[in-house]
Scaffold this motif. Structure first.
Motif, mmCIF file in Angstrom:
data_model
loop_
_atom_site.group_PDB
_atom_site.id
_atom_site.type_symbol
_atom_site.label_atom_id
_atom_site.label_comp_id
_atom_site.label_asym_id
_atom_site.label_seq_id
_atom_site.Cartn_x
_atom_site.Cartn_y
_atom_site.Cartn_z
ATOM 1 N N LEU A 52 0.601 -1.182 0.039
ATOM 2 C CA LEU A 52 -0.048 -0.141 -0.103
ATOM 3 C C LEU A 52 0.894 1.306 -0.049
ATOM 4 O O LEU A 52 0.618 2.310 -0.555
ATOM 5 N N GLY A 53 2.014 1.296 0.473
ATOM 6 C CA GLY A 53 2.859 2.365 0.709
ATOM 7 C C GLY A 53 3.537 2.331 -1.018
ATOM 8 O O GLY A 53 3.782 3.675 -1.470
ATOM 9 N N LEU A 78 -9.210 7.985 2.083
ATOM 10 C CA LEU A 78 -10.897 7.668 2.604
ATOM 11 C C LEU A 78 -11.214 6.194 2.641
ATOM 12 O O LEU A 78 -11.884 5.884 3.681
ATOM 13 N N LEU A 79 -10.705 5.562 1.540
ATOM 14 C CA LEU A 79 -11.339 4.276 1.526
ATOM 15 C C LEU A 79 -10.752 3.150 2.471
ATOM 16 O O LEU A 79 -11.324 2.336 3.135
ATOM 17 N N LEU A 80 -9.402 3.359 2.815
ATOM 18 C CA LEU A 80 -8.654 2.318 3.780
ATOM 19 C C LEU A 80 -9.241 2.985 5.036
ATOM 20 O O LEU A 80 -9.116 1.974 6.035
ATOM 21 N N GLY A 81 -9.309 4.144 5.188
ATOM 22 C CA GLY A 81 -9.737 4.457 6.750
ATOM 23 C C GLY A 81 -11.169 4.122 6.975
ATOM 24 O O GLY A 81 -11.587 3.542 8.153
ATOM 25 N N ASN A 102 -0.013 -4.272 18.777
ATOM 26 C CA ASN A 102 0.827 -5.491 19.187
ATOM 27 C C ASN A 102 0.709 -6.662 18.232
ATOM 28 O O ASN A 102 1.811 -7.646 17.970
ATOM 29 N N LEU A 103 -0.585 -6.767 17.765
ATOM 30 C CA LEU A 103 -0.389 -7.806 16.714
ATOM 31 C C LEU A 103 -0.874 -7.587 15.371
ATOM 32 O O LEU A 103 -0.867 -8.393 14.776
ATOM 33 N N TRP A 104 -0.566 -6.378 14.880
ATOM 34 C CA TRP A 104 -0.592 -5.838 13.703
ATOM 35 C C TRP A 104 -1.822 -6.409 12.950
ATOM 36 O O TRP A 104 -1.898 -6.983 12.088
ATOM 37 N N SER A 105 -2.887 -6.251 13.628
ATOM 38 C CA SER A 105 -4.366 -6.271 13.021
ATOM 39 C C SER A 105 -4.741 -5.861 11.457
ATOM 40 O O SER A 105 -3.907 -4.786 11.286
ATOM 41 N N LEU A 106 -5.153 -6.306 10.754
ATOM 42 C CA LEU A 106 -5.623 -5.991 9.649
ATOM 43 C C LEU A 106 -6.221 -4.492 9.431
ATOM 44 O O LEU A 106 -5.931 -3.448 8.914
ATOM 45 N N SER A 107 -7.172 -4.171 10.672
ATOM 46 C CA SER A 107 -7.503 -2.854 10.948
ATOM 47 C C SER A 107 -6.622 -1.942 11.075
ATOM 48 O O SER A 107 -6.547 -0.686 10.673
ATOM 49 N N PHE A 108 -5.600 -2.228 12.012
ATOM 50 C CA PHE A 108 -4.413 -1.371 12.448
ATOM 51 C C PHE A 108 -3.793 -0.971 11.022
ATOM 52 O O PHE A 108 -3.362 0.039 10.888
ATOM 53 N N VAL A 109 -3.442 -1.888 10.147
ATOM 54 C CA VAL A 109 -2.673 -1.513 8.713
ATOM 55 C C VAL A 109 -3.535 -0.863 7.915
ATOM 56 O O VAL A 109 -2.949 0.426 7.475
ATOM 57 N N PHE A 110 -4.882 -0.767 7.954
ATOM 58 C CA PHE A 110 -5.570 -0.177 7.258
ATOM 59 C C PHE A 110 -5.606 1.232 7.633
ATOM 60 O O PHE A 110 -5.451 2.220 7.024
ATOM 61 N N VAL A 111 -5.645 1.458 9.048
ATOM 62 C CA VAL A 111 -5.866 2.773 9.581
ATOM 63 C C VAL A 111 -4.478 3.647 9.391
ATOM 64 O O VAL A 111 -4.490 4.709 9.177
ATOM 65 N N THR A 112 -3.393 2.916 9.852
ATOM 66 C CA THR A 112 -2.261 3.289 9.745
ATOM 67 C C THR A 112 -1.825 4.054 8.328
ATOM 68 O O THR A 112 -1.133 4.985 8.159
ATOM 69 N N ALA A 114 -3.886 4.794 5.941
ATOM 70 C CA ALA A 114 -4.676 5.970 5.703
ATOM 71 C C ALA A 114 -4.279 7.145 6.296
ATOM 72 O O ALA A 114 -4.171 8.218 5.629
ATOM 73 N N LEU A 115 -3.691 7.278 7.575
ATOM 74 C CA LEU A 115 -3.109 8.082 8.141
ATOM 75 C C LEU A 115 -1.830 8.548 7.529
ATOM 76 O O LEU A 115 -1.723 9.901 7.271
ATOM 77 N N ALA A 116 -1.130 7.745 7.080
ATOM 78 C CA ALA A 116 0.307 7.949 6.206
ATOM 79 C C ALA A 116 -0.214 8.541 4.869
ATOM 80 O O ALA A 116 0.597 9.642 4.705
ATOM 81 N N LEU A 117 -0.970 8.218 4.404
ATOM 82 C CA LEU A 117 -1.486 8.773 2.994
ATOM 83 C C LEU A 117 -2.038 10.325 3.139
ATOM 84 O O LEU A 117 -1.885 11.184 2.264
ATOM 85 N N LEU A 118 -2.833 10.544 4.289
ATOM 86 C CA LEU A 118 -3.444 11.742 4.702
ATOM 87 C C LEU A 118 -2.441 12.721 4.904
ATOM 88 O O LEU A 118 -2.249 13.930 4.509
ATOM 89 N N LEU A 119 -1.064 12.443 5.665
ATOM 90 C CA LEU A 119 -0.026 13.088 5.901
ATOM 91 C C LEU A 119 0.907 13.542 4.967
ATOM 92 O O LEU A 119 1.251 14.495 4.648
ATOM 93 N N LEU A 120 1.000 12.483 3.804
ATOM 94 C CA LEU A 120 1.672 12.646 2.535
ATOM 95 C C LEU A 120 0.991 13.503 1.855
ATOM 96 O O LEU A 120 1.695 14.482 1.142
#
Length: 160
Positions: A52-53, A78-81, A102-112, A114-120
């Motif tokens: 995704l990156g 927006l979609l990933l968030g 700690n478990l790197w859940s799929l929701s954690f990956v999508f949210v992070t 999404a935040l990285a794309l917003l910041l970018l």
């Protein structure tokens, strides 16, 4: 395995191997298998996050106008968030897959991501489109990434 061996001295490599073997044999087989399954799941999700990156980088290379780049990054955010929020039920501990660092859940990956794309998107707009900021600290860190990594590794306990 690190804690039972901490502070002990060993005469040679065979003694270290014997100590490690004894510790590993004391771990029940299903717990050892479970820990490797967790590691495999975490690696798979880190590959998803990396891909995704890479989407952000490919967008930068393929699309020539800043409007199309920002549109794709913000749409992806927006979609990933929304997808990450839907998976966790828009809460931290509820939903199908709760956000868990700690478990790197799929929701954690999508949210992070999404935040990285917003910041970018925000930094791209401020630095390259409007030129309100030269991007000084970010360009220096980007051109000296290995020095930053080594500096952090060496000095991480010395700085707050």
């Amino acid at each position: 395995m690190h804690l039972p061996m901490k502070g002990k001295r060993y005469a040679d490599v065979e003694a270290i191997q014997k100590a490690c073997t004894g510790i590993l044999e004391a771990i029940p087989g299903n717990e050892l298998k479970h820990s490797f399954d967790l590691l495999l799941d975490r690696c798979a999700l880190s590959v998803v996050q990396t891909l995704l990156g890479a989407y952000a980088g490919v967008t930068l290379l393929v699309h020539s106008t800043w409007q199309s780049r920002l549109k794709r990054w913000l749409l992806g955010a927006l979609l990933l968030g929304l997808l990450g929020g839907a998976l966790c039920g828009f809460s931290r501990e509820n939903g199908i897959i709760p956000v868990n660092k700690n478990l790197w859940s799929l929701s954690f990956v999508f949210v992070t991501v999404a935040l990285a794309l917003l910041l970018l998107s925000l930094l791209y707009y401020v630095i390259y489109v409007r030129q309100w900021c030269s991007g000084y600290p970010f360009t220096e860190c980007g051109m000296n990434a290995i020095i930053m990594y080594v500096g952090h590794t060496v000095m991480h306990r010395m700085l707050p």
